[in-house]
Each structure stands twice: as C-alpha cells, then as structure tokens.
Design an enzyme around this catalytic site. Structure first.
Site, PDB file in Angstrom:
ATOM      1  NE  ARG A 131       2.726  -4.273  36.786  1.00  0.00           N
ATOM      2  CZ  ARG A 131       3.524  -4.007  37.800  1.00  0.00           C
ATOM      3  NH1 ARG A 131       3.043  -3.981  39.021  1.00  0.00           N
ATOM      4  NH2 ARG A 131       4.802  -3.765  37.592  1.00  0.00           N
ATOM      5  NE  ARG A 167       3.499   0.074  38.176  1.00  0.00           N
ATOM      6  CZ  ARG A 167       4.762  -0.318  38.381  1.00  0.00           C
ATOM      7  NH1 ARG A 167       5.061  -1.065  39.403  1.00  0.00           N
ATOM      8  NH2 ARG A 167       5.727   0.050  37.564  1.00  0.00           N
ATOM      9  CG  ASP A 200       2.856  -1.927  41.732  1.00  0.00           C
ATOM     10  OD1 ASP A 200       3.328  -2.887  41.118  1.00  0.00           O
ATOM     11  OD2 ASP A 200       3.357  -0.793  41.726  1.00  0.00           O
ATOM     12  CG  ASP A 239       5.203  -4.035  45.390  1.00  0.00           C
ATOM     13  OD1 ASP A 239       5.556  -4.726  44.423  1.00  0.00           O
ATOM     14  OD2 ASP A 239       4.965  -2.811  45.321  1.00  0.00           O
TER      15      ASP A 239
END
Length: 444
Positions: free
Chosen positions: A86, A96, A99, A101
């Site tokens: 990414r 994407r 991710d 998080d």
C-alpha cells in the site's frame, strides 16, 4: 490491551493478511495474543464511487499487548502497510492491499490529528466490531451515547448471527483463517480413489465440489485424475488429460462464483499433463514422484507455478516397497528431501517455490507415518513450505476399524495437532470439519 483491525480487498487478500500478521509479530515490544476469524463483507463506499472500487473486503482483528505508545505503534503499522504494497495516499475510501487500524486501546479515548480511538464508527460496522468481540468480548465501549459501557459482545448482538450474511454490508464470518495451516481440498476425478472414487467424474459435479470446498474453508483445490492407491491402475497421459480438461475449463469459467479465488493444484506425475494444465493457468504442480522426471523439472522451471515434492518409495504405493523398519523414518525422509531439493535448485527451481510433502502412507508402515506426523517440525529445516496429507489414510487403522470414508474424526484429531506445528498446508477431504475444529481451537 490493544485491538488491531486488519483488512484487504485487493489482490491475494488472505496472503496480504498473513504477511501483515507476520510483520506485526516482529514489531519490538509487541505480542499478538489472539487472532480472530476472518469476515467477508461488501465494500463500504462513498456516494458516486467508481464501480471498480466495489470489491469485497476480508477483515479480522488481533488482540495484542505492547510496550509502545499509540503514535509509535501507528508509525510501525503504516510501515507494514507500505512494505506489503500500500502506498501513502490521501483518499480514505478506495480499494487497498492492506489496512491496519488501531480499533481500541484498553478503554482509552484518543483524539488527535493522526489517530482516533476507538476507531471511528466502530459500533456501526459489523466487519470490525465482530472480530473485536471474538478476541475481546468484554471490552467496553468508552464513548458517551447509546452504547456507552456496553461490551463488544453486547454491541455485536444487534446484527444477529455472524454467519448468515444478513448484517450491514452482508458481513459474515468465513471458515478460512490466517493463523492455522491452509487447507487443501481434494477433488478426485477418478473412479478408483480410495475414499471417494467416482463421485466427481463429471465436470459439473467436480466444479460444485470445488465451490463447496472453498465455502468450507479451502484455499487450495487439488485436482487429480489418476489414483495412487495400491490397487489403482496407471493411466496414460492422454486419458488423464481427458478427465482433467473439462474440470479445469469449468472452474476457469466459474471464477466469479468463488467466494475466495482458490489456488488450483494439479496432482499429476506426467509432464505432458502438467504442461497442458499450466497453459490453463494452474498455480501448483503436485507431483507424487517428487519431480524425478527431468522433463517435469524443466517444465516447472520455465513456469511460474509452485511445486509439491513428495517422498515416496513407489508409485502407486505398494506394501512391498516401504522404508526399513529398523531405521529412523524421519531421518530417511529428511535426507531424501534435502537431496531432491538440491536437484531442483540445480535445475533452476528456487526453494521459495518448493513445497515439501513427507508422503504419509507412501512407502511407510503405519508406525512410520505416525512418526513423521509427530516430527513435522524437522521438515521445516529444509527451508521450504511443508504440506501434510494424512486424510483418511490407511495408517489410521492404528486407531479405528472404520472404512476410509469414515475416518474424518481421526483425520481431524491429527489436523488439530498439526495446526500447532510449523506446517503450511493440510490436504484433507472433509475441509469443513477441519475448519470448524480450527475455529474452536483458536477461540480456546
């Protein structure tokens, strides 16, 4: 306690998530304590999003302990995203590769320019909240409002079952996991395989079985048209391809029907068959002879496919050709594997493309097979991925008088043991039973 959310909707999504897990475990001061199941959901899109953004997501959560401060951890996670592919970007909604998080940090509330914890709209997103509840059901929502002080498990109850797909964005839990061996499902296009011969000779039945295996948790489908059972009759390459070709064509035409696009493995010892299969785009060549044929080695070398190299004493397997009873089977199989891998590397096939299979039941008495399973960690020292194919095999007669097709309980018991060993793939017939066992084992 820190809860991380991982997601991917581009490329090989399961591979992206596995790479992220490996990288997160390598962060100094970081311990991954539990991995959630994987959830499949539709993309969460803004209005007027381009159609190409509408790609399903895979999501999961990790419960971690860390000595890092929140922003220091965030920096590490961004580096992992970029290392896996990414790129730094401004937009927040598009597809994407990965991710990562920070969903929650104890019961803390963090609001800064770079980081918001709990993650924004967490309580409204089943694809994020359900995985969090799987690894931290007693975590309490700290923000004011209708969910204040409710546990993750309580909040998750608003969407009903995790498995029906009736939640927002059709979110649902799937059988595939990133913290256990990948499951290889078997489709035998043969009349004489030992446990399911004749069941999938027709292309449509074989396709439906492949779809079912992926739904049940398989990430690789191994298709074979020649049985290697002791009583089996050898096939010519022409007859083998006549059986395989319509099945491969049916799977190729039905790619959009697969929940997760599986890797396709062809179980063949004929280089002519392997060549035709590679032209159809298969991902693996599973050669029960261990690529002893120079033509097969040259073919694999010039392709992009991975190859499974299996130890054997004879093909088909024979009770008259077995390892010596008075010698260590683990050492003998390891030494054979080291020599054969050296041959393959000299032929131009890199070790990264090789998957070693110790050949449970092939040229081994039952006690040999059990020893190989007990010591699968030894084969990781070969520097390759490792595959074990123990499903329903004759060595299980040590534990049961049941017929081959009725040995799934014994197969599962060994799979649960192997799930805790450094094994990359398990080749099994009853994929769903193994996947369900992994799910409970991981929760415990």
């Amino acid at each position: 306690m820190v809860i991380l959310g991982l997601g991917s909707n581009v490329g090989d999504r399961m591979a992206n998530l596995r790479k992220a897990l490996i990288a997160i475990r390598q962060i100094p001061g970081m311990i991954v304590e539990q991995v959630s199941p994987v959830y499949l959901s539709d993309a969460l899109l803004p209005e007027n999003a381009p159609p190409e953004w509408d790609m399903p997501h895979l999501n999961l959560a990790l419960r971690c302990h860390t000595t890092l401060e929140p922003l220091d951890l965030l920096d590490q996670l961004k580096k992992i995203e970029w290392s896996i592919g990414r790129k730094p970007e401004v937009r927040h909604w598009g597809p994407r590769i990965l991710d990562v998080d920070i969903l929650a940090w104890n019961s803390d509330i963090i609001k800064s320019e770079r980081l918001t914890v709990p993650h924004e709209s967490l309580q409204e997103r089943p694809f994020a909240l359900w995985p969090l509840a799987d690894v931290a059901p007693d975590w309490r929502f700290p923000l004011n409002g209708p969910y204040h002080d409710k546990t993750a498990a309580e909040i998750g109850e608003q969407w009903g079952s995790r498995f029906t797909g009736n939640a927002p964005l059709r979110a649902r839990q799937i059988y595939q996991r990133i913290d256990t061996p990948q499951l290889m499902g078997v489709v035998n296009v043969t009349p004489d395989s030992f446990s399911d011969g004749g069941a999938f000779l027709e292309a449509e039945k074989a396709l439906q079985q492949a779809l079912y295996l992926v739904y049940s948790g398989a990430e690789i489908i191994d298709i074979g048209a020649e049985s290697t059972a002791p009583s089996a009759k050898p096939l010519t390459a022409d007859i083998e391809w006549q059986r395989l070709e319509p099945v491969l064509a049916a799977i190729q035409a039905a790619k959009d029907k697969f929940m997760i696009l599986p890797k396709i493995s062809i179980d063949t010892r004929h280089s002519e068959v392997a060549a035709k299969a590679l032209k159809q785009g298969v991902d693996w060549i599973n050669d029960v002879t261990g690529l002893e044929d120079e033509a097969m080695r040259e073919l694999v070398c010039t392709s992009k496919a991975d190859c499974v190299v299996m130890h054997h004493m004879s093909i088909p397997a024979s009770r008259q050709h077995v390892l010596p009873r008075h010698q260590d089977p683990v050492r003998l199989v390891y030494e054979w594997g080291a020599k054969q891998i050296d041959v393959l590397e000299k032929a131009g096939i890199s070790r990264e493309r090789i998957i070693f299979d110790p050949g449970i039941g092939f040229g081994k008495v039952a006690e040999h097979s059990l020893q190989l399973i007990r010591h699968t960690d030894v084969f990781k020292q070969l520097g390759t991925r490792v595959l074990i194919g123990h499903s329903r095999k004759s060595f299980l007669s040590l534990f049961t008088p049941h017929t081959f097709a009725e040995r799934d309980i014994e197969t599962l018991s060994i799979a649960l043991y192997l799930a805790k060993q450094p094994v990359d793939y398990l080749r099994v017939h009853n994929v769903e039973m193994c996947a369900r066992g992994f799910r409970v084992q991981a929760a415990l």
